[in-house]
Design a protein around this motif. Structure first.
Motif, mmCIF file in Angstrom:
data_model
loop_
_atom_site.group_PDB
_atom_site.id
_atom_site.type_symbol
_atom_site.label_atom_id
_atom_site.label_comp_id
_atom_site.label_asym_id
_atom_site.label_seq_id
_atom_site.Cartn_x
_atom_site.Cartn_y
_atom_site.Cartn_z
ATOM 1 N N VAL A 1 -11.657 0.524 -7.774
ATOM 2 C CA VAL A 1 -10.376 -0.126 -8.073
ATOM 3 C C VAL A 1 -10.411 -1.633 -7.855
ATOM 4 C CG1 VAL A 1 -9.032 1.933 -7.521
ATOM 5 C CG2 VAL A 1 -9.539 0.285 -5.711
ATOM 6 N N SER A 2 -11.469 -2.129 -7.271
ATOM 7 C CA SER A 2 -11.492 -3.540 -6.880
ATOM 8 C C SER A 2 -11.380 -4.494 -8.068
ATOM 9 C CB SER A 2 -12.762 -3.858 -6.085
ATOM 10 O OG SER A 2 -13.923 -3.633 -6.872
ATOM 11 N N ASP A 3 -11.800 -4.047 -9.262
ATOM 12 C CA ASP A 3 -11.705 -4.939 -10.415
ATOM 13 C C ASP A 3 -10.258 -5.189 -10.829
ATOM 14 O OD1 ASP A 3 -11.539 -2.207 -11.164
ATOM 15 O OD2 ASP A 3 -11.969 -2.715 -13.250
ATOM 16 N N ARG A 4 -9.325 -4.345 -10.374
ATOM 17 C CA ARG A 4 -7.905 -4.544 -10.686
ATOM 18 C C ARG A 4 -7.231 -5.463 -9.663
ATOM 19 N NH1 ARG A 4 -6.493 1.845 -11.250
ATOM 20 N NH2 ARG A 4 -8.313 2.419 -12.485
ATOM 21 N N TRP A 5 -7.897 -5.705 -8.566
ATOM 22 C CA TRP A 5 -7.318 -6.557 -7.528
ATOM 23 C C TRP A 5 -7.659 -8.010 -7.840
ATOM 24 C CZ3 TRP A 5 -8.946 -3.288 -2.630
ATOM 25 C CH2 TRP A 5 -8.225 -2.083 -2.647
ATOM 26 N N VAL A 6 -6.928 -8.566 -8.771
ATOM 27 C CA VAL A 6 -7.197 -9.921 -9.238
ATOM 28 C C VAL A 6 -6.754 -10.961 -8.221
ATOM 29 C CG1 VAL A 6 -6.786 -11.569 -11.107
ATOM 30 C CG2 VAL A 6 -6.926 -9.113 -11.609
ATOM 31 N N THR A 7 -5.638 -10.699 -7.555
ATOM 32 C CA THR A 7 -5.123 -11.581 -6.511
ATOM 33 C C THR A 7 -4.825 -10.730 -5.289
ATOM 34 O OG1 THR A 7 -2.737 -11.353 -6.909
ATOM 35 C CG2 THR A 7 -3.951 -12.848 -8.369
ATOM 36 N N GLY B 1 4.240 -1.413 -0.249
ATOM 37 C CA GLY B 1 4.812 -0.081 -0.359
ATOM 38 C C GLY B 1 3.806 0.895 0.219
ATOM 39 N N ASN B 2 4.304 1.955 0.826
ATOM 40 C CA ASN B 2 3.373 2.884 1.473
ATOM 41 C C ASN B 2 3.133 4.106 0.597
ATOM 42 O OD1 ASN B 2 6.060 3.419 1.936
ATOM 43 N ND2 ASN B 2 5.761 4.359 3.921
ATOM 44 N N GLY B 3 1.910 4.204 0.087
ATOM 45 C CA GLY B 3 1.537 5.345 -0.726
ATOM 46 C C GLY B 3 1.342 6.573 0.144
ATOM 47 N N PRO B 4 1.243 7.767 -0.471
ATOM 48 C CA PRO B 4 1.149 7.961 -1.927
ATOM 49 C C PRO B 4 2.520 8.212 -2.553
ATOM 50 C CG PRO B 4 0.619 9.989 -0.787
ATOM 51 C CD PRO B 4 0.989 9.004 0.270
ATOM 52 N N ARG B 5 3.206 7.154 -2.915
ATOM 53 C CA ARG B 5 4.479 7.308 -3.592
ATOM 54 C C ARG B 5 4.833 6.034 -4.333
ATOM 55 N NH1 ARG B 5 8.387 7.788 1.749
ATOM 56 N NH2 ARG B 5 8.093 5.685 2.565
ATOM 57 N N LEU B 6 5.776 6.157 -5.253
ATOM 58 C CA LEU B 6 6.321 5.020 -5.978
ATOM 59 C C LEU B 6 7.740 4.773 -5.487
ATOM 60 C CD1 LEU B 6 5.220 5.890 -9.631
ATOM 61 C CD2 LEU B 6 4.066 4.387 -8.005
ATOM 62 N N SER B 7 8.215 3.560 -5.629
ATOM 63 C CA SER B 7 9.581 3.227 -5.250
ATOM 64 C C SER B 7 10.381 2.868 -6.497
ATOM 65 C CB SER B 7 9.598 2.037 -4.282
ATOM 66 O OG SER B 7 8.982 2.369 -3.060
ATOM 67 N N PHE C 1 -1.891 0.525 -1.918
ATOM 68 C CA PHE C 1 -2.410 1.776 -1.377
ATOM 69 C C PHE C 1 -2.563 2.852 -2.444
ATOM 70 C CE2 PHE C 1 -0.527 -0.130 2.487
ATOM 71 C CZ PHE C 1 -1.644 -0.081 3.311
ATOM 72 N N ASN C 2 -1.674 2.891 -3.429
ATOM 73 C CA ASN C 2 -1.763 3.946 -4.437
ATOM 74 C C ASN C 2 -3.049 3.871 -5.244
ATOM 75 O OD1 ASN C 2 0.527 5.462 -3.963
ATOM 76 N ND2 ASN C 2 1.843 4.192 -5.234
ATOM 77 N N SER C 3 -3.491 2.652 -5.561
ATOM 78 C CA SER C 3 -4.716 2.530 -6.349
ATOM 79 C C SER C 3 -5.929 3.003 -5.560
ATOM 80 C CB SER C 3 -4.910 1.080 -6.808
ATOM 81 O OG SER C 3 -5.121 0.216 -5.707
ATOM 82 N N VAL C 4 -5.842 2.923 -4.226
ATOM 83 C CA VAL C 4 -6.929 3.416 -3.379
ATOM 84 C C VAL C 4 -6.900 4.937 -3.315
ATOM 85 C CG1 VAL C 4 -7.830 3.456 -1.028
ATOM 86 C CG2 VAL C 4 -7.012 1.309 -2.005
ATOM 87 N N PRO D 1 -7.741 6.538 -7.429
ATOM 88 C CA PRO D 1 -8.545 5.674 -8.309
ATOM 89 C C PRO D 1 -8.613 6.245 -9.721
ATOM 90 C CG PRO D 1 -9.948 6.901 -6.786
ATOM 91 C CD PRO D 1 -8.539 7.107 -6.324
ATOM 92 N N GLY D 2 -8.487 5.368 -10.696
ATOM 93 C CA GLY D 2 -8.544 5.800 -12.082
ATOM 94 C C GLY D 2 -7.186 6.105 -12.681
#
Length: 350
Positions: A188-194, A322-328, A200-203, A206-207
């Motif tokens: 997922v690191s390639d999506r972490w541009v800044t 935000g604290n995964g694994p969830r969306l707000s 946490f959700n992307s961790v 992944p994918g």
């Protein structure tokens, strides 16, 4: 004032485990600054727990959600000591971030934010949190790396002195580079541009799709909230306009422990939290509760959390994850001045 409904639900299945680690015997030797809690000489996670527990009780005493000037001086002593003893760095960083960001007046204590960023960073070397660490989760390494980068980024964006702002931003990107080098984040690191794109959700997933702001039309619960806005608004207005002060009474009987906002600026009333429904609220707003109960995203999620939040004028929220694994999902129910309230998520604003 703006009132909004905040709903958090699972973005996918997940598991949570509780790990209890025991450190060295507690130190009791005299120190330059006597700490008001017991501490370990070699296990900083224990110290974090003790420090947060101690200051949390003071912070929420009589639901005031701020520390007094005397209590802030206690934090100053902890901060000074933590720079000399790295085993206290994580404890001090968390206390500074959670409880000493604001004075009771609402003034931001900028030197505490700087110290929190520095001490979160310092705590990395005081633990087993190198990029290759096999004990990454056990030592809460993501908290140390991610919060340090987040706070340095905020300091850079809010600093008027250009050279100092550049220094803060350089630190933020240095930590981001370190995070991106961690093997477990390779997918997922390639999506972490800044630093603001770390989440946490992307961790955890992944994918899977990840983005700061989701298109409401493409998220079922988003459409549901907007379609039923008129019902939520009617019941909320009845509570707010009740001459008995129902909104404040609902808060008083079920106080919320939130530390993200200016003291007095963020008022929360629970609808349901982790499957514990606020029955008194549901008596006052039966249609709201019935609608919320109808959603599988909420009922089938162990991390579910639905609240009404009133944001008062001039309120500032700290940068936070935000604290995964969830969306707000945030639904603006009542917004007297909609152009004067907003929210930033990563590099996007709404």
């Amino acid at each position: 004032r703006e009132c909004s409904m905040e709903a958090r639900w699972c973005s996918a299945g997940g598991a949570v485990s509780l790990l209890v680690l025991l450190g060295s015997p507690l130190a009791t030797a005299p120190q330059p600054f006597s700490l008001p809690f017991q501490y370990s000489t070699d296990f900083d996670l224990y110290n974090q727990g003790e420090a947060v527990t101690y200051f949390e009780e003071k912070f929420y005493h009589e639901n005031r959600k701020s520390l007094t000037e005397d209590e802030l001086r206690e934090v100053d002593s902890l901060r000074e000591r933590a720079f000399k003893e790295p085993v206290l760095a994580l404890a001090a960083a968390q206390v500074l971030y959670m409880f000493a960001w604001f004075r009771p007046s609402g003034q931001i204590i900028r030197e505490n934010v700087v110290a929190a960023a520095q001490l979160f960073e310092s705590s990395i070397s005081a633990s087993r949190c190198s990029a290759e660490s096999p004990e990454w989760n056990e030592w809460a390494c993501d908290i140390r790396w991610m919060h340090s980068a987040l706070l340095y980024n905020w300091l850079a964006e809010t600093e008027r002195d250009v050279p100092l702002s550049q220094t803060f931003m350089s630190k933020a990107y240095e930590l981001l580079a370190g995070l991106r080098s961690v093997p477990r984040y390779a997918g997922v690191s390639d999506r972490w541009v800044t630093p603001l794109h770390v989440n946490f959700n992307s961790v955890k997933f992944p994918g899977r799709p990840t983005r700061p702001i989701w298109d409401t039309n493409k998220v079922a619960i988003g459409r549901f909230l907007e379609e039923n806005h008129h019902i939520f608004k009617a019941e909320l207005e009845a509570i707010l306009n009740d001459h008995r002060g129902l909104f404040q009474e609902l808060q008083r009987y079920d106080p919320s422990r939130e530390h993200l906002a200016t003291p007095g600026g963020w008022e929360t009333v629970r609808v349901v939290r982790y499957h514990h429904w606020y029955d008194l609220f549901c008596e006052m707003a039966p249609q709201t509760c019935a609608l919320v109960r109808s959603r599988p995203e909420i009922n089938n999620c162990k991390f579910m959390n639905v609240n009404y939040v009133k944001l008062n004028p001039g309120t500032h929220l700290k940068p936070h994850f935000g604290n995964g694994p969830r969306l707000s999902a945030h639904l603006s129910v009542i917004a007297p001045e909609p152009l004067r309230a907003g929210m930033s998520v990563a590099s996007e604003q709404v």
